[in-house]
Design an enzyme around this catalytic site. Structure first.
Site, PDB file in Angstrom:
ATOM      1  N   TYR A   1       0.840  -1.194   0.000  1.00  0.00           N
ATOM      2  CA  TYR A   1       0.000   0.000   0.000  1.00  0.00           C
ATOM      3  C   TYR A   1       0.878   1.248   0.000  1.00  0.00           C
ATOM      4  CZ  TYR A   1       0.751   0.470   5.078  1.00  0.00           C
ATOM      5  OH  TYR A   1       1.308   0.602   6.331  1.00  0.00           O
ATOM      6  N   CYS A   2       0.253   2.348  -0.439  1.00  0.00           N
ATOM      7  CA  CYS A   2       0.924   3.641  -0.482  1.00  0.00           C
ATOM      8  C   CYS A   2      -0.133   4.714  -0.230  1.00  0.00           C
ATOM      9  CB  CYS A   2       1.648   3.836  -1.814  1.00  0.00           C
ATOM     10  SG  CYS A   2       0.590   3.727  -3.255  1.00  0.00           S
ATOM     11  N   THR A   3       0.170   5.960  -0.539  1.00  0.00           N
ATOM     12  CA  THR A   3      -0.759   7.039  -0.228  1.00  0.00           C
ATOM     13  C   THR A   3      -1.938   7.086  -1.197  1.00  0.00           C
ATOM     14  OG1 THR A   3       1.010   8.338   0.763  1.00  0.00           O
ATOM     15  CG2 THR A   3      -0.979   9.528   0.146  1.00  0.00           C
TER      16      THR A   3
ATOM     17  N   CYS B   1       2.225   1.972  -5.560  1.00  0.00           N
ATOM     18  CA  CYS B   1       1.966   0.530  -5.458  1.00  0.00           C
ATOM     19  C   CYS B   1       1.883  -0.125  -6.830  1.00  0.00           C
ATOM     20  CB  CYS B   1       0.658   0.269  -4.710  1.00  0.00           C
ATOM     21  SG  CYS B   1       0.795   0.575  -2.970  1.00  0.00           S
TER      22      CYS B   1
ATOM     23  N   ILE C   1      -4.040   4.767   0.783  1.00  0.00           N
ATOM     24  CA  ILE C   1      -4.560   5.191   2.083  1.00  0.00           C
ATOM     25  C   ILE C   1      -5.659   6.234   1.906  1.00  0.00           C
ATOM     26  CG2 ILE C   1      -3.941   6.441   4.204  1.00  0.00           C
ATOM     27  CD1 ILE C   1      -2.939   3.612   4.267  1.00  0.00           C
TER      28      ILE C   1
END
Length: 106
Positions: A61-63, A68, A91
């Protein structure tokens, strides 16, 4: 690490930068602790050193989801990992979904 229902090791990678990971991350997630995105490749290699692609499931996961996609492609194309799940929309989307489900900020 944890095992999936099919007995594979599960590794959760936080593909965000060190500042973002320090603000908060999912329990059990392994942060890459990078300063810039270009540092991600070395950090991913180090995080997965010794892991067998055939017996490892990755959750990344990433922002916002873009990092990703790139990390997932790198892992498939250069490292042979095929069991990769990413948090779609990152996120940002997760927080929005949780706020909608729980009715407000949290």
């Amino acid at each position: 690490g944890a095992l999936s229902e099919n007995g594979k090791e599960v590794v959760v990678l936080d593909c965000r930068n060190a500042y973002e990971s320090d603000v908060g991350r999912f329990e059990g997630a392994q942060p890459l602790n990078t300063m810039t995105f270009k540092d991600s490749w070395r950090a991913v290699d180090a995080a997965l050193e010794g892991k067998d692609p055939a017996s490892t499931e990755l959750m990344i996961y990433c922002t916002g989801g873009i990092r990703c996609v790139k990390v997932g492609a790198y892992l498939k194309q250069t490292k042979g990992f095929q069991n990769i799940t990413r948090l779609q929309g990152g996120i940002v989307a997760y927080v929005g979904d949780m706020q909608a489900a729980l009715g407000g900020d949290f």
